[in-house]
Design an enzyme around this catalytic site. Structure first.
Site, PDB file in Angstrom:
ATOM      1  N   ARG A  76      33.653  46.244  28.592  1.00  0.00           N
ATOM      2  CA  ARG A  76      34.515  47.160  29.342  1.00  0.00           C
ATOM      3  C   ARG A  76      34.833  48.418  28.531  1.00  0.00           C
ATOM      4  NH1 ARG A  76      35.967  45.171  34.174  1.00  0.00           N
ATOM      5  NH2 ARG A  76      36.155  42.926  34.478  1.00  0.00           N
ATOM      6  N   ASP A  77      34.043  48.683  27.480  1.00  0.00           N
ATOM      7  CA  ASP A  77      34.301  49.858  26.617  1.00  0.00           C
ATOM      8  C   ASP A  77      34.084  51.171  27.365  1.00  0.00           C
ATOM      9  OD1 ASP A  77      34.878  48.635  24.048  1.00  0.00           O
ATOM     10  OD2 ASP A  77      32.816  47.901  24.140  1.00  0.00           O
ATOM     11  N   ILE A 136      31.706  42.304  42.154  1.00  0.00           N
ATOM     12  CA  ILE A 136      32.010  41.271  43.152  1.00  0.00           C
ATOM     13  C   ILE A 136      33.183  41.705  44.029  1.00  0.00           C
ATOM     14  CG2 ILE A 136      31.163  39.395  41.676  1.00  0.00           C
ATOM     15  CD1 ILE A 136      34.205  38.600  41.362  1.00  0.00           C
ATOM     16  N   ASP A 137      33.938  42.744  43.585  1.00  0.00           N
ATOM     17  CA  ASP A 137      35.140  43.163  44.328  1.00  0.00           C
ATOM     18  C   ASP A 137      34.803  43.997  45.571  1.00  0.00           C
ATOM     19  OD1 ASP A 137      36.424  42.015  42.181  1.00  0.00           O
ATOM     20  OD2 ASP A 137      36.735  43.911  41.149  1.00  0.00           O
ATOM     21  N   GLU A 232      43.783  37.885  44.210  1.00  0.00           N
ATOM     22  CA  GLU A 232      44.561  37.946  42.963  1.00  0.00           C
ATOM     23  C   GLU A 232      45.546  39.124  42.967  1.00  0.00           C
ATOM     24  OE1 GLU A 232      41.969  38.613  39.576  1.00  0.00           O
ATOM     25  OE2 GLU A 232      40.815  40.118  40.653  1.00  0.00           O
TER      26      GLU A 232
HETATM   27  O1  F6P Z   1      35.889  43.466  38.641  1.00  0.00           O
HETATM   28  C1  F6P Z   1      35.425  42.175  38.653  1.00  0.00           C
HETATM   29  C2  F6P Z   1      36.514  41.210  38.264  1.00  0.00           C
HETATM   30  O2  F6P Z   1      35.969  39.902  38.292  1.00  0.00           O
HETATM   31  C3  F6P Z   1      37.788  41.278  39.095  1.00  0.00           C
HETATM   32  O3  F6P Z   1      37.682  40.613  40.310  1.00  0.00           O
HETATM   33  C4  F6P Z   1      38.778  40.679  38.148  1.00  0.00           C
HETATM   34  O4  F6P Z   1      40.074  41.186  38.411  1.00  0.00           O
HETATM   35  C5  F6P Z   1      38.305  41.130  36.805  1.00  0.00           C
HETATM   36  O5  F6P Z   1      36.943  41.471  36.950  1.00  0.00           O
HETATM   37  C6  F6P Z   1      38.430  40.113  35.706  1.00  0.00           C
HETATM   38  O6  F6P Z   1      38.068  40.736  34.524  1.00  0.00           O
HETATM   39  P1  F6P Z   1      37.683  40.008  33.187  1.00  0.00           P
HETATM   40  O7  F6P Z   1      36.348  39.361  33.359  1.00  0.00           O
HETATM   41  O8  F6P Z   1      37.640  41.091  32.180  1.00  0.00           O
HETATM   42  O9  F6P Z   1      38.730  38.980  32.927  1.00  0.00           O
END
Ligand code: F6P
Length: 375
Positions: A76-77, A136-137, A232
């Site tokens: 996520r950098d 996936i969102d 969520e």
């Molecule tokens: O953006 C995809 C996602 O899976 C979201 O649905 C979720 O909020 C987030 O990434 C979770 O992020 P991480 O894998 O960094 O915990």
């Protein structure tokens, strides 16, 4: 065939089923149809900063279509705010340096909303950039759909199917948390497909009493179990109001002290929200006198083999991307529009999030089959 273009590719943000299919689609078309030289960067933008790369040829691109995750790795950098040696630094110049050192003609970035933004920033620095929308969102603006969504939809639907028999056997409420960040696409889609009795999404703040009333009504009809599919990011009406007020306070802050106070209020609310699913479950138990359990699907929704629809979409977008590079169309996201693809300028994509419109046909259908939406 003589080499025409050198192209870098990376995957950034949360991984998503279909990434390898997209890398393969782009790579095979780039190599075979356009004679490109393709370099994959490891672990998202960090690999570009650190110049960690791998040459992608036929061999690397073979046998990956059906594999989940990303062969390149991801992170996520963000180039403009990267933690390096314990410090947060702007590493954009390093990205430009790697791009020039490797004599790249273009950089392909596969990712969600954050990646689109980071890619746009690089385009503003003069790099030739193209993006593909994955998550996936399903919340990337200006595309009908993102790859990864269909697979996650299938996984979440299967989970809701399975929860039915155990909820039924124990006469319980099962509150199932579904991913989707701040949008309700995944919870709504899987909730409808899996026949959830209640679906809660961020776009519609919920009233716990109304949910309890709907569950109690089901009990009176002899249906002594209920499945509650919760995104969520879903929130209660009270929380939405408090957060709205805190955001307003931040917007209107006249000085640093007032801004800090607003930020503290926002942080406290976010902390409280972290446990909202268990709070909801507890409250429903108290209000309905039925036992309630929480199931959090989590990262299972992002794992494993991509669905046929995601493989097809990723291949379609990947090959269209190779074609666009051959035509030197830069600064675009390759979007899916119906059965075709469309080049959308990146400045029309960034800073927007595709939420579920309140008049969306899925919502109408959910209500028409009697699903409670928490309002
Ligand atoms: O953006 C995809 C996602 O899976 C979201 O649905 C979720 O909020 C987030 O990434 C979770 O992020 P991480 O894998 O960094 O915990």
């Amino acid at each position: 065939m003589s080499i025409t273009k050198s192209v870098g590719i990376l995957t950034a943000g949360g991984d998503s089923p279909g990434l390898n299919a997209a890398i393969r689609g782009f790579g095979k078309a780039g190599l075979g149809a356009y004679g490109m030289h393709i370099i994959g960067f490891r672990d998202g933008f960090r690999g570009l900063v650190e110049n960690r790369s791998v040459r992608l040829d036929e061999q690397e691109l073979s046998g990956i279509l059906t594999i989940g995750g990303t062969l390149l790795g991801t992170s996520r950098d963000k180039p403009h705010r990267m933690t390096v040696g314990g410090q947060v630094l702007d590493m954009t110049d390093k990205v430009v340096e790697t791009y020039n050192k490797l004599h790249l003609d273009c950089l392909v970035c596969l990712g969600g909303g954050g990646t689109q933004k980071n890619a746009y920033r690089l385009a503003q620095k003069g790099l030739n950039v193209i993006t593909l929308p994955k998550t996936i969102d399903n919340d990337v603006a200006m595309t009908d759909i993102t790859f990864g969504f269909d697979t996650a939809l299938g996984i979440a639907t299967d989970a809701i199917d399975r929860l039915h028999s155990t909820a039924h056997s124990h006469h319980r409420i099962i509150v199932c948390e579904i991913m989707g960040h701040n949008t309700g696409w995944l919870a709504l889609g899987s909730g409808i497909a899996g026949g959830a009795d209640v679906i809660l999404i961020p776009e519609i703040p919920y009233d716990t009493q109304k949910i309890a009333d709907a569950i109690a009504m089901r009990s009176r009809q002899g249906k002594r179990f209920s499945i509650v599919a919760v995104a969520e990011g879903a929130m209660s009406k009270e929380y939405a109001q408090d957060m709205g007020a805190a955001m307003e306070m931040k917007k209107n802050a006249a000085n640093k002290k007032e801004k800090a106070k607003a930020n503290d209020a926002i942080a406290a609310l976010e902390k409280q929200h972290a446990s909202h699913i268990s709070t909801l479950s507890r409250n429903l138990e108290e209000l309905t006198h039925l036992e309630s359990r929480v199931t959090i699907l989590g990262h299972i929704q992002r794992g494993g083999t991509p669905s046929a629809a995601d493989r097809l979409l990723a291949t379609r977008l990947g090959t269209a991307c190779a074609k666009m590079i051959s035509e030197e169309q830069y600064g675009f996201m390759v979007a899916s529009k119906g059965d075709t693809t469309e080049a959308v300028p990146l400045d029309q994509v960034v800073g927007k999030r595709k939420t579920v419109p309140l008049d969306h046909p899925w919502l109408e259908s959910a209500r028409m089959v009697g699903t409670n939406m928490g309002d």
